[in-house]
Scaffold this motif. Structure first.
Motif, PDB file in Angstrom:
ATOM      1  N   LYS A 238      14.956 -22.757 -19.574  1.00 36.39           N
ATOM      2  CA  LYS A 238      15.851 -21.620 -19.805  1.00 36.39           C
ATOM      3  C   LYS A 238      17.153 -21.747 -19.008  1.00 36.39           C
ATOM      4  CE  LYS A 238      14.002 -18.507 -16.349  1.00 36.39           C
ATOM      5  NZ  LYS A 238      13.083 -17.422 -16.101  1.00 36.39           N
TER       6      LYS A 238
ATOM      7  N   PHE B  77      21.693 -19.566 -19.001  1.00 33.84           N
ATOM      8  CA  PHE B  77      20.905 -18.461 -18.463  1.00 33.84           C
ATOM      9  C   PHE B  77      21.791 -17.584 -17.570  1.00 33.84           C
ATOM     10  CE2 PHE B  77      18.005 -16.659 -15.231  1.00 33.84           C
ATOM     11  CZ  PHE B  77      17.109 -16.018 -16.072  1.00 33.84           C
TER      12      PHE B  77
ATOM     13  N   TRP C 205      23.272 -40.079 -12.206  1.00 35.08           N
ATOM     14  CA  TRP C 205      22.710 -38.860 -11.615  1.00 35.08           C
ATOM     15  C   TRP C 205      22.091 -39.169 -10.254  1.00 35.08           C
ATOM     16  CZ3 TRP C 205      17.342 -36.499 -12.394  1.00 35.08           C
ATOM     17  CH2 TRP C 205      17.319 -35.171 -11.902  1.00 35.08           C
ATOM     18  N   ARG C 206      22.253 -38.262  -9.313  1.00 42.94           N
ATOM     19  CA  ARG C 206      21.848 -38.607  -7.938  1.00 42.94           C
ATOM     20  C   ARG C 206      20.349 -38.837  -7.757  1.00 42.94           C
ATOM     21  NH1 ARG C 206      21.497 -34.113  -3.967  1.00 42.94           N
ATOM     22  NH2 ARG C 206      20.995 -32.180  -5.047  1.00 42.94           N
TER      23      ARG C 206
ATOM     24  N   LEU D  62      13.711 -36.039  -6.038  1.00 44.69           N
ATOM     25  CA  LEU D  62      13.655 -35.082  -7.146  1.00 44.69           C
ATOM     26  C   LEU D  62      12.509 -34.089  -6.950  1.00 44.69           C
ATOM     27  CD1 LEU D  62      14.285 -33.952  -9.926  1.00 44.69           C
ATOM     28  CD2 LEU D  62      13.248 -35.977 -10.946  1.00 44.69           C
TER      29      LEU D  62
ATOM     30  N   GLN E 246      13.452 -31.647  -4.281  1.00 41.44           N
ATOM     31  CA  GLN E 246      14.434 -30.657  -4.735  1.00 41.44           C
ATOM     32  C   GLN E 246      13.760 -29.560  -5.566  1.00 41.44           C
ATOM     33  OE1 GLN E 246      18.582 -30.802  -4.877  1.00 41.44           O
ATOM     34  NE2 GLN E 246      17.386 -29.016  -4.338  1.00 41.44           N
ATOM     35  N   VAL E 247      12.825 -29.947  -6.407  1.00 39.98           N
ATOM     36  CA  VAL E 247      12.128 -28.967  -7.242  1.00 39.98           C
ATOM     37  C   VAL E 247      11.256 -28.062  -6.365  1.00 39.98           C
ATOM     38  CG1 VAL E 247      10.441 -28.671  -9.107  1.00 39.98           C
ATOM     39  CG2 VAL E 247      12.173 -30.476  -9.262  1.00 39.98           C
TER      40      VAL E 247
ATOM     41  N   TRP F 151      10.063 -24.040  -6.354  1.00 35.46           N
ATOM     42  CA  TRP F 151       8.811 -23.963  -7.120  1.00 35.46           C
ATOM     43  C   TRP F 151       7.619 -24.306  -6.267  1.00 35.46           C
ATOM     44  CZ3 TRP F 151       9.017 -21.806 -11.795  1.00 35.46           C
ATOM     45  CH2 TRP F 151      10.303 -21.674 -12.350  1.00 35.46           C
TER      46      TRP F 151
HETATM   47  C1  HEC Z   1      16.965 -19.670 -12.838  1.00 37.39           C
HETATM   48  C2  HEC Z   1      17.513 -20.897 -13.368  1.00 37.39           C
HETATM   49  C3  HEC Z   1      16.819 -22.208 -13.037  1.00 37.39           C
HETATM   50  C4  HEC Z   1      15.529 -22.569 -13.294  1.00 37.39           C
HETATM   51  C5  HEC Z   1      14.455 -21.737 -13.974  1.00 37.39           C
HETATM   52  C6  HEC Z   1      15.379 -23.928 -12.823  1.00 37.39           C
HETATM   53  N1  HEC Z   1      16.554 -24.362 -12.281  1.00 37.39           N
HETATM   54 FE1  HEC Z   1      16.921 -26.185 -11.483  1.00 37.39          FE
HETATM   55  N2  HEC Z   1      18.793 -25.610 -10.979  1.00 37.39           N
HETATM   56  C7  HEC Z   1      19.375 -24.402 -11.318  1.00 37.39           C
HETATM   57  C8  HEC Z   1      20.742 -24.358 -10.806  1.00 37.39           C
HETATM   58  C9  HEC Z   1      21.723 -23.209 -10.962  1.00 37.39           C
HETATM   59  C10 HEC Z   1      20.958 -25.583 -10.153  1.00 37.39           C
HETATM   60  C11 HEC Z   1      22.204 -26.032  -9.399  1.00 37.39           C
HETATM   61  C12 HEC Z   1      21.977 -25.606  -7.965  1.00 37.39           C
HETATM   62  C13 HEC Z   1      23.027 -26.062  -7.007  1.00 37.39           C
HETATM   63  O1  HEC Z   1      24.153 -26.358  -7.425  1.00 37.39           O
HETATM   64  O2  HEC Z   1      22.713 -26.103  -5.799  1.00 37.39           O
HETATM   65  C14 HEC Z   1      19.705 -26.353 -10.280  1.00 37.39           C
HETATM   66  C15 HEC Z   1      19.519 -27.615  -9.756  1.00 37.39           C
HETATM   67  C16 HEC Z   1      18.404 -28.393  -9.990  1.00 37.39           C
HETATM   68  C17 HEC Z   1      18.247 -29.756  -9.542  1.00 37.39           C
HETATM   69  C18 HEC Z   1      19.274 -30.544  -8.727  1.00 37.39           C
HETATM   70  C19 HEC Z   1      20.195 -31.213  -9.705  1.00 37.39           C
HETATM   71  C20 HEC Z   1      21.300 -32.016  -9.069  1.00 37.39           C
HETATM   72  O3  HEC Z   1      21.894 -32.846  -9.762  1.00 37.39           O
HETATM   73  O4  HEC Z   1      21.603 -31.791  -7.892  1.00 37.39           O
HETATM   74  C21 HEC Z   1      17.047 -30.188  -9.997  1.00 37.39           C
HETATM   75  C22 HEC Z   1      16.438 -31.562  -9.782  1.00 37.39           C
HETATM   76  C23 HEC Z   1      16.441 -29.091 -10.726  1.00 37.39           C
HETATM   77  N3  HEC Z   1      17.303 -28.021 -10.689  1.00 37.39           N
HETATM   78  C24 HEC Z   1      15.222 -29.168 -11.358  1.00 37.39           C
HETATM   79  C25 HEC Z   1      14.590 -28.070 -11.937  1.00 37.39           C
HETATM   80  C26 HEC Z   1      13.256 -28.115 -12.479  1.00 37.39           C
HETATM   81  C27 HEC Z   1      12.396 -29.354 -12.566  1.00 37.39           C
HETATM   82  C28 HEC Z   1      12.960 -26.837 -12.882  1.00 37.39           C
HETATM   83  C29 HEC Z   1      11.658 -26.340 -13.444  1.00 37.39           C
HETATM   84  C30 HEC Z   1      10.475 -26.562 -12.643  1.00 37.39           C
HETATM   85  C31 HEC Z   1      14.121 -26.006 -12.625  1.00 37.39           C
HETATM   86  N4  HEC Z   1      15.083 -26.794 -12.049  1.00 37.39           N
HETATM   87  C32 HEC Z   1      14.219 -24.668 -12.923  1.00 37.39           C
HETATM   88  C33 HEC Z   1      18.781 -23.378 -11.998  1.00 37.39           C
HETATM   89  C34 HEC Z   1      17.464 -23.343 -12.401  1.00 37.39           C
END
Ligand code: HEC
Length: 147
Positions: A70, A82, A99-100, A108, A111-112, A123
């Motif tokens: 989403k 979203f 990609w980093r 990765l 980060q998750v 998470w």
């Molecule tokens: C509510 C929205 C949202 C959801 C749900 C979400 N993310 Fe994110 N995610 C983001 C945003 C916004 C960023 C950028 C954050 C930042 O700039 O620090 C991000 C950044 C990331 C990054 C870092 C990317 C980078 O290039 O630095 C990773 C990896 C990631 N998300 C993986 C996931 C995964 C896997 C899931 C599901 C388990 C998930 N995200 C769920 C909003 C979300």
């Protein structure tokens, strides 16, 4: 027990063990990211293994669709749009060639697990078991980026 009752019990049991990820939790507040960082231990992934790459990809896709799509978009381009608190989130694309995390599965997963203060929910404390964090990392790296 009548055969039909037995069947119901069997169906109930297989549903309980079926391994669908829990529905995503309410988004964790960003200020709990430091708590997730403190709880993070890379050793939690040491015992995880998958019978086949396909098994990990299949599970990872389910996790991704439930918990990530989403915001990150169906194909990981960060284009799902979203809206949270009036802001449209534009997470970075997972698909850039340089990609980093392209060659950094451990980073990765961390980060998750930990999230970021900029709108990426963590998470690790709620939401996903380490096995599902691993599966979604495999899905992003080996599925989305390579297929
Ligand atoms: C509510 C929205 C949202 C959801 C749900 C979400 N993310 Fe994110 N995610 C983001 C945003 C916004 C960023 C950028 C954050 C930042 O700039 O620090 C991000 C950044 C990331 C990054 C870092 C990317 C980078 O290039 O630095 C990773 C990896 C990631 N998300 C993986 C996931 C995964 C896997 C899931 C599901 C388990 C998930 N995200 C769920 C909003 C979300």
């Amino acid at each position: 027990m009548r055969p039909s009752t037995l069947l119901l019990v069997a169906v109930g049991l297989s549903a309980a063990c079926g391994g669908e990820p829990r529905a995503p939790q309410a988004q964790a507040p960003v200020d709990s990211t430091p708590l997730a960082q403190a709880a993070y231990d890379p050793a939690m992934f040491d015992t995880i293994s998958w019978p086949t790459l396909e098994a990990a990809l299949e599970r990872g896709q389910v996790v991704y669709r439930y918990s990530c799509m989403k915001c990150h978009g169906e194909t990981g381009l960060g284009d799902a749009g979203f809206v949270r608190a009036g802001d449209t989130l534009r997470p970075p694309s997972f698909r850039d060639p340089d990609w980093r995390f392209a060659n950094d599965k451990a980073g990765l997963r961390e980060q998750v697990f930990v999230g970021t203060a900029e709108g990426m929910p963590h998470w690790g404390l709620v939401g996903l078991a380490p096995r599902d964090v691993d599966a979604v990392a495999v899905y992003i790296l080996e599925g989305m980026r390579k297929r």
